[in-house]
Design a protein around this motif. Sequence first.
Motif, PDB file in Angstrom:
ATOM      1  N   ALA A  56       0.673  -1.030   0.293  1.00  0.00           N
ATOM      2  CA  ALA A  56      -0.250   0.190   0.081  1.00  0.00           C
ATOM      3  C   ALA A  56       1.396   1.006  -0.038  1.00  0.00           C
ATOM      4  O   ALA A  56       1.359   1.749   1.231  1.00  0.00           O
ATOM      5  N   PRO A  57       0.648   1.780  -0.910  1.00  0.00           N
ATOM      6  CA  PRO A  57       2.054   2.663  -1.021  1.00  0.00           C
ATOM      7  C   PRO A  57       1.580   3.892  -0.260  1.00  0.00           C
ATOM      8  O   PRO A  57       0.801   3.820  -0.421  1.00  0.00           O
ATOM      9  N   VAL A  65      -7.866   3.630   2.774  1.00  0.00           N
ATOM     10  CA  VAL A  65      -8.825   3.451   4.384  1.00  0.00           C
ATOM     11  C   VAL A  65      -9.613   4.066   3.949  1.00  0.00           C
ATOM     12  O   VAL A  65     -10.733   3.498   4.980  1.00  0.00           O
ATOM     13  N   ASP A  66      -9.601   4.887   3.916  1.00  0.00           N
ATOM     14  CA  ASP A  66     -10.946   5.743   4.104  1.00  0.00           C
ATOM     15  C   ASP A  66     -12.187   5.424   2.650  1.00  0.00           C
ATOM     16  O   ASP A  66     -12.365   5.062   1.903  1.00  0.00           O
ATOM     17  N   TYR A  71     -11.072   5.969  -3.670  1.00  0.00           N
ATOM     18  CA  TYR A  71     -10.263   4.683  -3.925  1.00  0.00           C
ATOM     19  C   TYR A  71      -9.981   3.643  -3.357  1.00  0.00           C
ATOM     20  O   TYR A  71      -8.987   2.836  -2.561  1.00  0.00           O
ATOM     21  N   HIS A  72     -11.306   3.733  -2.371  1.00  0.00           N
ATOM     22  CA  HIS A  72     -11.124   2.398  -0.975  1.00  0.00           C
ATOM     23  C   HIS A  72     -10.933   1.535  -1.763  1.00  0.00           C
ATOM     24  O   HIS A  72     -11.216   0.731  -2.927  1.00  0.00           O
ATOM     25  N   ARG A  73     -10.231   0.355  -1.027  1.00  0.00           N
ATOM     26  CA  ARG A  73      -9.827  -1.028  -0.730  1.00  0.00           C
ATOM     27  C   ARG A  73     -11.075  -1.610   0.868  1.00  0.00           C
ATOM     28  O   ARG A  73     -10.493  -1.758   1.623  1.00  0.00           O
ATOM     29  N   ASP A  74     -11.318  -2.633  -0.032  1.00  0.00           N
ATOM     30  CA  ASP A  74     -12.591  -3.657   1.207  1.00  0.00           C
ATOM     31  C   ASP A  74     -11.709  -4.146   2.029  1.00  0.00           C
ATOM     32  O   ASP A  74     -11.526  -4.424   3.109  1.00  0.00           O
ATOM     33  N   LEU A  75      -9.941  -4.186   1.416  1.00  0.00           N
ATOM     34  CA  LEU A  75      -9.228  -4.995   2.840  1.00  0.00           C
ATOM     35  C   LEU A  75      -8.943  -4.209   3.781  1.00  0.00           C
ATOM     36  O   LEU A  75      -8.965  -4.744   4.824  1.00  0.00           O
ATOM     37  N   PHE A  76      -9.460  -2.747   3.766  1.00  0.00           N
ATOM     38  CA  PHE A  76      -8.996  -1.728   5.228  1.00  0.00           C
ATOM     39  C   PHE A  76     -10.150  -1.846   5.583  1.00  0.00           C
ATOM     40  O   PHE A  76     -10.360  -1.325   6.763  1.00  0.00           O
ATOM     41  N   ALA A  77     -11.508  -2.620   5.361  1.00  0.00           N
ATOM     42  CA  ALA A  77     -12.379  -2.642   6.158  1.00  0.00           C
ATOM     43  C   ALA A  77     -12.993  -4.478   6.605  1.00  0.00           C
ATOM     44  O   ALA A  77     -14.140  -4.551   7.089  1.00  0.00           O
TER      45      ALA A  77
END
Length: 132
Positions: A56-57, A65-66, A71-77
């Motif tokens: 995650a650059p 993350v938001d 650009y949100h990535r489900d990984l962070f939820a």
Amino acid sequence: MKKSVKQLVKEANSEIETLSVEEARALYGQENVTFVDIRDIRELEREGQVPGAVHAPRGMLEFWVDPESPYHRDLFANGNRFVFFCAAGWRSALATKSVQDMGLPNVCHIDGGFGAWRENGGPVEERKPRNG
């Protein structure tokens, strides 16, 4: 200059969880733990990467993350524990503080970063260079 980088990192470290390499290695490979490499892609290509870590650059991290970001990535939820690292632990300290302030729970970083991980026998694999 009101605050130096060293001051910002010191302040971040006073408010976040910092893992030793030994503590991070104990978490490595556990279900519901995601290692997040925030180094630049060129660093990964030059120095290698932690097998299984998500890249995650640093410049995109808050956007990924938001949940309101395009650009949100489900990984962070997904509710996992997140272990951030960079080359030496400075960028990851600032990143950990930033996403913690955003409300991401259960986030920490590795003291000494990838350099300390590699020096202390943490698994490392080569990353193939990008095409183009």
